[in-house]
Write a protein that holds these residues in place. Structure first.
Motif, short mmCIF file in Angstrom:
data_model
loop_
_atom_site.label_atom_id
_atom_site.label_comp_id
_atom_site.label_asym_id
_atom_site.label_seq_id
_atom_site.Cartn_x
_atom_site.Cartn_y
_atom_site.Cartn_z
N UNK A 3 -6.35 1.09 3.05
CA UNK A 3 -5.46 1.17 4.20
C UNK A 3 -6.17 1.89 5.34
N UNK A 4 -6.40 1.19 6.41
CA UNK A 4 -7.01 1.78 7.61
C UNK A 4 -5.91 1.97 8.65
N UNK A 5 -5.75 3.21 9.11
CA UNK A 5 -4.69 3.50 10.08
C UNK A 5 -5.28 3.77 11.46
N UNK A 6 -4.76 3.06 12.46
CA UNK A 6 -5.16 3.26 13.86
C UNK A 6 -3.88 3.55 14.64
N UNK A 7 -3.84 4.74 15.15
CA UNK A 7 -2.62 5.21 15.80
C UNK A 7 -1.48 5.10 14.78
N UNK A 45 -20.64 -5.54 6.43
CA UNK A 45 -19.68 -5.76 5.35
C UNK A 45 -18.27 -5.36 5.80
N UNK A 46 -18.16 -4.32 6.61
CA UNK A 46 -16.85 -3.94 7.13
C UNK A 46 -16.25 -5.07 7.96
N UNK A 47 -17.08 -5.71 8.78
CA UNK A 47 -16.59 -6.83 9.58
C UNK A 47 -16.15 -7.99 8.69
N UNK A 48 -16.85 -8.17 7.57
CA UNK A 48 -16.44 -9.21 6.62
C UNK A 48 -15.06 -8.89 6.05
N UNK A 49 -14.81 -7.62 5.78
CA UNK A 49 -13.51 -7.23 5.22
C UNK A 49 -12.37 -7.53 6.17
N UNK A 67 -15.32 -0.44 20.50
CA UNK A 67 -15.16 0.13 21.84
C UNK A 67 -14.34 1.43 21.92
N UNK A 68 -13.56 1.76 20.91
CA UNK A 68 -12.70 2.92 21.02
C UNK A 68 -12.98 4.02 20.00
N UNK A 69 -13.46 3.66 18.84
CA UNK A 69 -13.66 4.64 17.77
C UNK A 69 -14.82 5.58 18.11
N UNK A 74 -15.75 5.69 13.13
CA UNK A 74 -16.58 4.56 12.68
C UNK A 74 -17.11 4.83 11.27
N UNK A 75 -17.51 6.08 11.04
CA UNK A 75 -18.01 6.44 9.71
C UNK A 75 -16.95 6.26 8.64
N UNK A 76 -15.70 6.63 8.96
CA UNK A 76 -14.61 6.47 7.99
C UNK A 76 -14.36 5.00 7.67
N UNK A 77 -14.43 4.15 8.69
CA UNK A 77 -14.20 2.73 8.47
C UNK A 77 -15.33 2.11 7.64
#
Length: 274
Positions: A3-7, A45-49, A67-69, A74-77
């Motif tokens: 689970x990736x949370x943005x805002x 690989x992150x982009x693949x996900x 553009x925002x992270x 970015x490291x967390x993602x």
């Protein structure tokens, strides 16, 4: 799932190989064939996900990443991809069919999840070609491995009568079929190889009495077993050639369960004799 949370938005991303789509597996296979450093591989690989997300969520997450992270975000993602290295189980069948660019065009069908509908002989042949590919990195062995696993459908296939849609394996058809398989894009072939490797690991873990580990290297001895040893194993269970064929054509799970039982019984008898 990750689970990736943005805002205040939650984005669910795959965390295991079995959670990937066929498209993602092929993309991951392509990345594995490129000479990339670990960081670059993780980024891609992150982009693949993100490809498992609906397009509007995918673009939003990718926009945030590019553009925002900040560096920490970015490291967390990117760190989310680590689970694929830590948990390598991969048995779900993602490429159930492959389409060969031949004349006429052919559709080949693969085994079920975890090679569930493979025979003992089919696995032995696949194992032979797998080990030859690992040793030589020659694609012809990978092509023959795929030619063993993927075959045309039975002309009279009936799901109520047949467990397997594929025609029975005939050794003489492997080589000509592998020539056709060679035309399949390399990422697709690597994806099948990765899947077989995952199924193979699952089988090794499921039958420890057969696939014992080397005490000095903690590696399964399957890598050291030659085809002759497999043939000896089948021969020891059969009394004549007809029975030899029956055992070789037995479902792999049933055959290995029986072999494991015999090994335990033999060990028990030896222990009692001592």
């Amino acid at each position: 799932m990750h689970q990736a949370q943005i805002r205040n938005k939650i984005y669910q991303l795959p965390s295991r190989w079995d959670e990937l789509t066929a498209d993602q597996v092929v993309k991951a296979a392509y990345l594995s064939s490129q000479k990339l450093d670990a960081v670059s591989l993780a980024k891609l690989m992150f982009l693949v996900l993100t490809r498992s997300l609906p397009w509007w969520k995918r673009y939003r997450l990718q926009f945030f990443y590019f553009f925002q992270a900040n560096t920490a975000e970015k490291g967390d993602l990117i760190f989310l991809t680590r689970s694929f290295a830590e948990f390598t189980d991969f048995t779900s069948q993602k490429l159930k069919k492959i389409y060969l660019n031949s004349v006429p065009k052919k559709t080949l069908y693969g085994p079920n999840k975890a090679l569930a509908n493979c025979t003992l002989w089919e696995y032995i042949k696949a194992e032979q070609y797998y080990m030859k590919y690992i040793e030589t990195k020659d694609e012809k062995w990978m092509n023959q491995l795929i030619a063993v696993l993927y075959r045309q459908a039975l002309p009279d296939f009936n799901p109520e009568l047949h467990e397997d849609i594929r025609v029975p394996l005939i050794d003489s058809t492997i080589l000509p079929r592998s020539v056709q398989v060679a035309r399949l894009p390399l990422p697709h072939r690597i994806a099948i190889l990765m899947w077989f490797d995952g199924c193979r690991s699952f089988i090794i873990k499921s039958f420890p009495a057969i696939f014992k580990k080397d005490e000095t290297k903690s590696q399964p001895t399957i890598g050291k077993q030659k085809s002759a040893q497999w043939l000896d194993m089948i021969t020891s269970l059969s009394a004549n050639m007809a029975q030899f064929r029956d055992i070789a054509n037995t479902n792999i799970s049933i055959a290995l369960t029986d072999i494991s039982f015999r090994i335990r019984q033999q060990a028990k008898s030896t222990k009692n004799a001592k």
